[in-house]
Structure formats: C-alpha cells, structure tokens
Design an enzyme around this catalytic site. Structure first.
Site, mmCIF file in Angstrom:
data_model
loop_
_atom_site.group_PDB
_atom_site.id
_atom_site.type_symbol
_atom_site.label_atom_id
_atom_site.label_comp_id
_atom_site.label_asym_id
_atom_site.label_seq_id
_atom_site.Cartn_x
_atom_site.Cartn_y
_atom_site.Cartn_z
ATOM 1 N N LYS A 204 0.808 -1.214 -0.202
ATOM 2 C CA LYS A 204 0.052 0.080 0.186
ATOM 3 C C LYS A 204 0.818 1.033 -0.059
ATOM 4 C CE LYS A 204 -3.130 2.968 0.614
ATOM 5 N NZ LYS A 204 -4.391 3.170 -0.188
ATOM 6 N N ASN A 208 1.362 4.110 -3.167
ATOM 7 C CA ASN A 208 1.151 5.592 -3.152
ATOM 8 C C ASN A 208 2.409 6.443 -3.329
ATOM 9 O OD1 ASN A 208 -1.553 5.265 -3.139
ATOM 10 N ND2 ASN A 208 -1.783 6.014 -0.807
ATOM 11 N N CYS A 260 -4.499 11.178 1.024
ATOM 12 C CA CYS A 260 -3.643 9.971 1.104
ATOM 13 C C CYS A 260 -1.943 10.065 0.507
ATOM 14 C CB CYS A 260 -4.210 9.077 0.034
ATOM 15 S SG CYS A 260 -5.919 8.509 0.614
ATOM 16 N N LYS A 320 -8.928 17.407 -6.202
ATOM 17 C CA LYS A 320 -9.087 16.912 -7.811
ATOM 18 C C LYS A 320 -10.593 16.614 -8.113
ATOM 19 C CE LYS A 320 -9.715 11.911 -6.604
ATOM 20 N NZ LYS A 320 -9.182 10.572 -7.143
HETATM 21 C C1 UGA Z 1 -4.976 7.592 -3.973
HETATM 22 C C2 UGA Z 1 -4.651 6.398 -4.831
HETATM 23 O O1 UGA Z 1 -4.696 6.609 -6.153
HETATM 24 C C3 UGA Z 1 -5.573 5.212 -4.665
HETATM 25 O O2 UGA Z 1 -5.208 4.017 -5.290
HETATM 26 C C4 UGA Z 1 -5.357 4.955 -2.965
HETATM 27 O O3 UGA Z 1 -6.446 4.182 -2.738
HETATM 28 C C5 UGA Z 1 -5.901 6.326 -2.250
HETATM 29 O O4 UGA Z 1 -4.787 7.327 -2.472
HETATM 30 C C6 UGA Z 1 -5.701 6.164 -0.670
HETATM 31 O O5 UGA Z 1 -4.555 5.716 -0.443
HETATM 32 O O6 UGA Z 1 -6.615 5.955 -0.188
HETATM 33 P P1 UGA Z 1 -6.805 9.543 -4.204
HETATM 34 O O7 UGA Z 1 -5.844 10.303 -3.063
HETATM 35 O O8 UGA Z 1 -8.292 9.508 -3.944
HETATM 36 O O9 UGA Z 1 -6.269 8.091 -4.542
HETATM 37 O O10 UGA Z 1 -6.752 10.343 -5.553
HETATM 38 P P2 UGA Z 1 -5.898 10.074 -6.754
HETATM 39 O O11 UGA Z 1 -6.806 10.216 -7.977
HETATM 40 O O12 UGA Z 1 -4.758 8.999 -6.884
HETATM 41 O O13 UGA Z 1 -5.223 11.759 -6.926
HETATM 42 C C7 UGA Z 1 -4.268 12.007 -5.873
HETATM 43 C C8 UGA Z 1 -3.924 13.555 -6.272
HETATM 44 O O14 UGA Z 1 -2.734 13.389 -7.386
HETATM 45 C C9 UGA Z 1 -4.759 14.524 -6.909
HETATM 46 O O15 UGA Z 1 -4.325 15.953 -6.149
HETATM 47 C C10 UGA Z 1 -4.490 14.634 -8.333
HETATM 48 O O16 UGA Z 1 -4.713 15.689 -8.758
HETATM 49 C C11 UGA Z 1 -3.013 14.222 -8.489
HETATM 50 N N1 UGA Z 1 -2.430 13.688 -9.699
HETATM 51 C C12 UGA Z 1 -3.045 12.512 -10.217
HETATM 52 C C13 UGA Z 1 -1.866 14.418 -10.901
HETATM 53 O O17 UGA Z 1 -1.275 15.570 -10.360
HETATM 54 N N2 UGA Z 1 -1.260 13.814 -11.890
HETATM 55 C C14 UGA Z 1 -1.666 12.746 -12.196
HETATM 56 O O18 UGA Z 1 -1.421 12.492 -13.260
HETATM 57 C C15 UGA Z 1 -2.658 12.126 -11.489
#
Ligand code: UGA
Length: 458
Positions: A204, A208, A260, A320
C-alpha cells in the site's frame, strides 16, 4: 456472510455499500451518531458519484444497516473490516489511536470465530500489534484471524474502482483466513495477490509513494520543458507510449493533494528513517510537490509584478475533480500565498464550497458560478480540472475579467483553442500565450452589462 465495517468514513462506507451489493449482510458502525442517523435516512455524508443510489437500494432491501452500538455490530459478525481513519501527526508519523481503540473494543463483543480485516492504511507492523491486542482480550473459546487488505480506491471514482480494481491484496498468516477473504471478492473477477501481512502493508505505501513519484517526476520534466520551449503534452505522449512506463499518472500540474499521497509519503519517509534507511528519493518527491503547489502564485506575480490589491479568481478548490474533499488541496496553499501577497480571492468550485467555507470562513469570497468568480478579476488561477471548468466557454474570460490572464494549473485547455481568444494563458510545461488586453474603458463598459451574481454564502 455477516460483515461488520468499523468506521463509516470514506473507505468504510464505500466498502460497506459495495459488499451489500455483492449480496452480503452488512452493518456499519461509527462513533459519530449524527453521521449514522444521516446514513440510516439514505443520505451520504460524503460526495461520491454513484454511492447514494446503492446506499438507498440496500437500506430498502434490508441488507445494509448502520449503528453506533458495538454489541449490535459485532455480535453476529463473521468478518469485521476496520476502516477507521489513520490521520497524520505533526511529525509526519501516523496517528493509530482510532485503529488501536477499535482493536481494543472489538474483542469485548465478539461471540463467534471471525476474521478481522484491516482496510485502513497502517505502517508496517501495525497488524501484528492489532493481532496481539486482540488475542489478549478475546474470549478464550473463539478464534480470531487478522488479515491486511489494503485499499486502492480513488476518491471520485471509488465505486467504479471497487468493482473494477486492478488487484486485491490479501496479507495473512492463515491460509484459511486469506481464502475466506478471497471468496468475498471472487464475484468481481479481480486478481487476488495473497501474501504475508507485512508485505501487504508495504504494498500500500509503496504504491502510493510510486504514484506520487511519477507525479513529481513529470512536474520536474514540465518545468524543464517550460525553460527550453518543449511541450509537456508531447513529451508525455512520447514517454507514456513505452509499455514499461505507461501513460497513466503522468498528468503534469500543480501537484498531488488529498488525504492519502501527502500523508502516506511522509509516513514512508518516517518508516524508512526508523530503520536507518533515509529515503532520499521520496523526500525529494515531497519537496517538489510542495514547491509545485505554490507555482501558480509565482507565475501570477511574474505577470502582474505585484499582487497587492489584485482580485484573483480561483477556479477549483477540491484536491481533484468529482470530490468535495479539500484536504491538502493545492488550492489551500494558493489561497494562503495569495493572501500573503495582499491579493483578494474569489473562489468557485462545483462541490467544495461548503467544506472550504467551514475551513476558511469569510477570509475569501465564494462564487456559485464561474462567471461571478471571474467578474472584474485581474487574473484567474485554475486549481482543479472539473468538467464545469474544462468545458466552460473561453469567451467568459474575456467577457468578465478586468484582464483576461489565466494561469492554468491543470492544463485544461488546448493551446490551439486559446490562440483564437484574447487571453494571456500560462499553463504547466507548455509554451505561454501572451496577448495584449483590451483597454480599461471597454472593460468598464462590459462591467455595466454584467448581472452581478457573486454569492456570499455567509
Ligand atoms: C490515491 C490512490 O490513487 C488510490 O489508489 C488510493 O487508494 C488512495 O490514494 C488512498 O490511499 O486511499 P486519491 O487520493 O483518491 O487516491 O486520488 P488520486 O486520483 O490518486 O489523485 C491524487 C492527487 O494526485 C490529486 O491531487 C491529483 O490531482 C494528483 N494527480 C493525479 C496528478 O497531479 N497527476 C496525475 O497524473 C494523477
């Protein structure tokens, strides 16, 4: 099966509702009485697409229940999921108070053999501690196994992720317990990785941390692209086509936020430090991300020289799109930095206004439409790539702003589309578009025709 879920927060609620959809009898327990009452009425306390219809469906068919009573929750349970929060402490370590409290409470109410399955993200070794606590307190005639089953759901698409995840990780010391948990997920047809408890816990954190690393890496490449006149979108397409790299999680922007990545990267740095292995790479990832979050303010300052007395429209507050969650959102850093520079902020977000209002009060202004946020603004900063923002007509920037300067922290618009407008447009890792703006007289004329709709929620 009879399943109890401890903690009706983000992970617990989605897990409980989805397990009911898989045909199980589910009861969710939480200490927050108000939240439980709301859930009993079929109302979700979190904004998550697709959650509320399934919540209502399974309340109606009697498969899903909510309670604050540990006796009601645990008495019949064959499996107990622990999905309580593991927030970050000031020193970057994880606060395990809630999870340890659950581990102390559960054995007092257990009446039959059961499996305790940890969904919460916990440092390596925590499930062993849970196991020890439970074994000290459990009734002598029942068998309890502890399983680590980390969560990979993303906010905003958690329901889709539950039913279509890439893998399910099950860490257990008992093969029987691992097989029982595997059988729960069998109908989903998602590959299960069965492993030991410590490796599951590490999977996990490492997942991340790796995703966060991808984001900081591409953001560094974007910064260099800006300096040398390359375009990050072309570069990303080029590198993402290599199967060993892949196209996902390479969207450059103003960094990662949420509950996260920031917390888990810090926790892994701490964990590595505790075993005398300084995690230099991950520390750099965190540092790059912190710098990235305030990038739009530095860019605004470069363009406007001083931000003192300037009106800045902030489009997007959630960390996001498709969530109302503002925890560790770049928008909060941007607001803080703008206020330090003496600028006035008017913010728009399709879902996160109430949470922001609760967090920041009336230190900023709130707008219920993009247009009203842009009214009279000297510059606009885009912090979240909501569809409402991505698909907004580009005319609005020219129509409502004092000067149509847009700093796009999420690369929402194509440079080609922007070229057809009188908008100065600065994005991330792409060439800037600088335009001459209309004179003040014509802007004032526009103001008169505008129907003022700026909403002050207070
Ligand atoms: C993240 C993980 O993707 C999940 O797999 C995990 O279960 C979760 O954390 C957790 O540990 O509970 P989450 O925090 O909901 O999920 O959001 P993401 O979609 O992963 O995005 C996280 C951040 O990264 C956002 O601020 C998003 O804008 C940013 N991001 C994402 C980018 O800047 N670029 C990208 O290409 C993707």
């Amino acid at each position: 099966m009879n399943i109890a879920v401890t903690g009706a927060g983000y992970v617990g609620l989605v897990t409980g509702v989805c397990l009911a959809e898989l045909g199980h009898e589910v009861i969710c327990i939480d200490v927050n009485e108000e939240k439980i009452e709301m859930l009993k009425r079929g109302r979700s306390p979190i904004y998550e697409p697709g959650l509320e219809p399934l919540l209502e469906k399974h309340l109606d068919n009697g498969r899903l229940h909510f309670t604050i009573s540990p006796d009601t929750a645990y008495r019949k349970a064959e499996i107990i999921y622990i999905a309580v929060g593991t927030p970050q402490k000031h020193d970057g370590t994880v606060n395990l108070d809630f999870i340890m409290k659950a581990a102390e409470t559960i054995p007092q109410y257990i009446k039959r053999d059961c499996i305790i399955c940890t969904k919460s993200t916990v440092p390596v070794g925590t499930n062993d501690k849970i196991q020890r606590l439970i074994h000290e307190r459990k009734p002598p005639d029942v068998r309890i196994d502890v399983v680590s089953n980390p969560e990979f759901l993303r906010e905003g698409c958690a329901m889709t992720d539950f039913f279509n995840g890439d893998r399910i990780v099950i860490g257990a010391s008992s093969t029987e317990a691992a097989s029982t948990i595997e059988s729960i997920y069998l109908p989903l047809g998602i590959p299960c990785i069965k492993t030991d408890i410590k490796s599951a816990e590490m999977i996990k954190y490492a997942s991340n941390a790796f995703l966060a690393t991808k984001i900081s890496f591409i953001n560094e490449i974007a910064a260099i692209c800006e300096k040398i006149g390359a375009n990050i979108e072309e570069v990303t397409k080029g590198i993402g086509s290599d199967k060993r790299i892949g196209p996902h999680f390479l969207q450059s922007g103003i960094g990662y936020g949420g509950s996260c990545f920031p917390k888990d990267t810090q926790a892994l740095v701490q964990l590595a430090g505790n075993v005398q292995h300084p995690f230099d790479l991950l520390q750099a990832v965190i540092q790059v991300n912190n710098r990235q979050q305030s990038l739009p303010v530095r860019k605004a300052k470069e363009l406007l020289s001083s931000l003192k007395g300037k009106k800045i429209a902030l489009l997007g507050l959630s960390f996001k799109p498709n969530t109302d969650d503002i925890r560790e959102a770049a928008s909060l850093t941007i607001i803080h930095e703008l206020q330090k520079e003496g600028a006035a902020v008017t913010a728009f977000d399709p879902a996160a206004l109430p949470n922001t209002l609760q967090h920041l009060g009336n230190s900023i202004q709130y707008a219920v439409t993009i247009e009203s946020a842009l009214q009279n603004a000297d510059a606009a900063i885009i912090a979240t790539e909501w569809n409402e923002i991505k698909h907004a007509s580009l005319d609005i920037y020219e129509k409502y702003m004092r000067t149509a300067i847009v700093i796009d922290g999420r690369n929402c618009y194509s440079l080609k589309d922007i070229q057809n407008h009188n908008i100065t447009y600065i994005s991330i890792g792409r060439p800037p578009i600088i335009k001459k703006h209309a004179d003040q007289a014509s802007l004032n004329a526009k103001e008169k025709t505008y129907d003022e709709t700026t909403a002050h929620l207070l």
